[in-house]
Design an enzyme around this catalytic site. Sequence first.
Site, short mmCIF file in Angstrom:
data_model
loop_
_atom_site.label_atom_id
_atom_site.label_comp_id
_atom_site.label_asym_id
_atom_site.label_seq_id
_atom_site.Cartn_x
_atom_site.Cartn_y
_atom_site.Cartn_z
N THR A 1 41.70 37.36 61.30
CA THR A 1 40.28 36.95 61.19
C THR A 1 39.52 35.77 61.09
O THR A 1 38.81 35.16 61.63
CB THR A 1 39.47 38.21 60.71
N TYR B 1 47.78 45.46 61.42
CA TYR B 1 46.58 45.02 60.68
C TYR B 1 45.39 46.16 61.07
O TYR B 1 44.82 45.97 62.15
CB TYR B 1 46.23 43.68 61.28
N LYS C 1 48.27 46.13 56.81
CA LYS C 1 47.17 45.16 56.22
C LYS C 1 46.02 46.05 56.59
O LYS C 1 45.41 46.19 57.51
CB LYS C 1 47.13 44.09 56.75
N GLY D 1 42.64 45.09 52.04
CA GLY D 1 41.71 44.22 52.83
C GLY D 1 40.44 43.78 52.34
O GLY D 1 40.26 42.51 52.40
N ASP E 1 38.01 42.46 49.98
CA ASP E 1 38.08 41.94 48.74
C ASP E 1 36.94 42.50 47.62
O ASP E 1 37.63 42.80 46.46
CB ASP E 1 37.77 40.40 48.80
C1 LIG Z 1 36.79 41.70 58.30
C2 LIG Z 1 37.25 40.63 57.40
O1 LIG Z 1 37.34 39.34 57.36
N1 LIG Z 1 38.09 40.96 56.22
C3 LIG Z 1 38.74 40.29 55.23
C4 LIG Z 1 40.10 40.62 55.09
O2 LIG Z 1 40.59 41.65 55.55
C5 LIG Z 1 37.90 40.18 53.84
O3 LIG Z 1 38.75 39.24 52.99
C6 LIG Z 1 36.77 39.90 53.96
O4 LIG Z 1 36.21 38.63 54.47
C7 LIG Z 1 35.97 40.22 52.68
O5 LIG Z 1 36.38 41.31 51.88
C8 LIG Z 1 34.57 40.04 52.62
O6 LIG Z 1 33.77 40.75 53.23
C1 LIG Z 2 41.11 38.80 55.69
C2 LIG Z 2 42.05 38.75 56.65
O1 LIG Z 2 43.07 39.42 56.60
C3 LIG Z 2 42.07 38.15 57.99
O2 LIG Z 2 41.17 37.11 57.97
O3 LIG Z 2 42.41 38.41 58.99
#
Ligand SMILES: CC(=O)N[C@H](C=O)[C@@H](O)[C@H](O)[C@H](O)CO
Ligand SMILES: CC(=O)C(=O)O
Length: 303
Positions: free
Chosen positions: A49, A140, A170, A195, A197
Site C-alpha cells: 500500500t 495481506y 500480514k 499491520g 502501527d
Molecule cells: C493501510 C496502511 O497503509 N497500513 C499500513 C500497514 O499495514 C500501516 O503502516 C499504516 O500506514 C499505519 O498504521 C498508519 O495508519
Molecule cells: C504497511 C503496509 O504493509 C503496506 O504499505 O502495504
Amino acid sequence: MKNYQRLKGLIAASFTPMDAQGKINLSVIDKYADLMAKSDMTGVFVCGTTGESQSLTTIERKRILEQWIKSSNGRFKVIAHVGSNSQVEAIELARHAAETGADAIAAMAPCFFKPETVKDLIDFFTPIANSAEELPFYYYNMPSMTGVFLPVATFLAEGKKVMPNLAGTKFTHNNLMEMGECLALNDGEFEVLHGYDEILISGLAFGAVAGVGSTYNYLPEVYHGILKAVEEGDFQHARKLQMKSIEIVKIIIKYGGGVRGGKAIMNLIGIDCGPCRLPIPAVSKEEYDMLKNDLLKIGFLSK
Ligand SMILES: CC(=O)N[C@H](C=O)[C@@H](O)[C@H](O)[C@H](O)CO
Ligand SMILES: CC(=O)C(=O)O
C-alpha cells in the site's frame, strides 16, 4: 518451499521514490536501503500500500523490487508484494520475485471484483502462491482498502491444503479477536505480521512477534522500544512509546494518511521520495511548512 526463518522484528513498508514528473526514481533506493539497515529493520515490504503498488505498472514493480534486492545487499530481507486485481499479473510478479531472489511474497485480495467466499479467495491465490512455491506466501489482509472481510483463520486453515507455502498473514485490521484466532490456529502454525502501527502493542500482547508498517521507516526507535518493552513485560513503558507512535499517526492522518503524509516526512528527513502518484495530490509548500511545524511541536524534528 525452502527452509525459511519465521519473521521477527520490524519490516518497513517502503515508499516508492518518484520524481517531480511522477516517474519512479530508483536512484534513491541505495540511500534508503542504508537507512533501513541502520535502523535495524528485519526487512522491507516492497510495493505494498505504502509503495503505491496499485498505481504502478507491472514493469515498474519489477524494477523497484530488483533495485531493493540489489540495494539491500543481504543486510535485511526483501518481501515482494505481488497482489493485483489481475491474477495474470500477480502470477507474473510472483514468478519474477522468486527468480530475482526475494525472500517472501505477499498479496492482497483483489478489490474491484471481490471474492465472495473463502473458496473464491483460495482459488484466486493458489496459482499465484504456487508460481513462487519456493518462497513463503503471506495473505495481506486489509479490509479497509480491499473491502474484503473474509475470515482469515478459515482462509489459512483451508488455503494451506493447496498452498503449502502459505506461511501466514500480514494483518492490517483492527479486529484483534480475529488476529488472536489466526495466531492460535494449530498451535501457532501461522505467522501473523502485525499491520496497524498505532496498535502494535495489542498485536504483541496477542503474541505477534513481527510487524509491517509505514511509520517504521522514520520512527524505528519507538517501535524497537515497544518490542523490547513488551518482551520484558514492561507494559507501562510500551504504552508510553505507543503514545509517541499515535502522536505521529495523528499528524500523518492530518496530511492525508500513511502514504501521502508519510512520504512527505521521508522528504523532510532527507530520503527524497518525491510526490505520490495521482490520484494522491502533491503536498504544497504551505503544507510542508505546516507539517514541519507539527513535527517540531512533538519533538520529532529539531530546528
Ligand atoms: C493501510 C496502511 O497503509 N497500513 C499500513 C500497514 O499495514 C500501516 O503502516 C499504516 O500506514 C499505519 O498504521 C498508519 O495508519
Ligand atoms: C504497511 C503496509 O504493509 C503496506 O504499505 O502495504
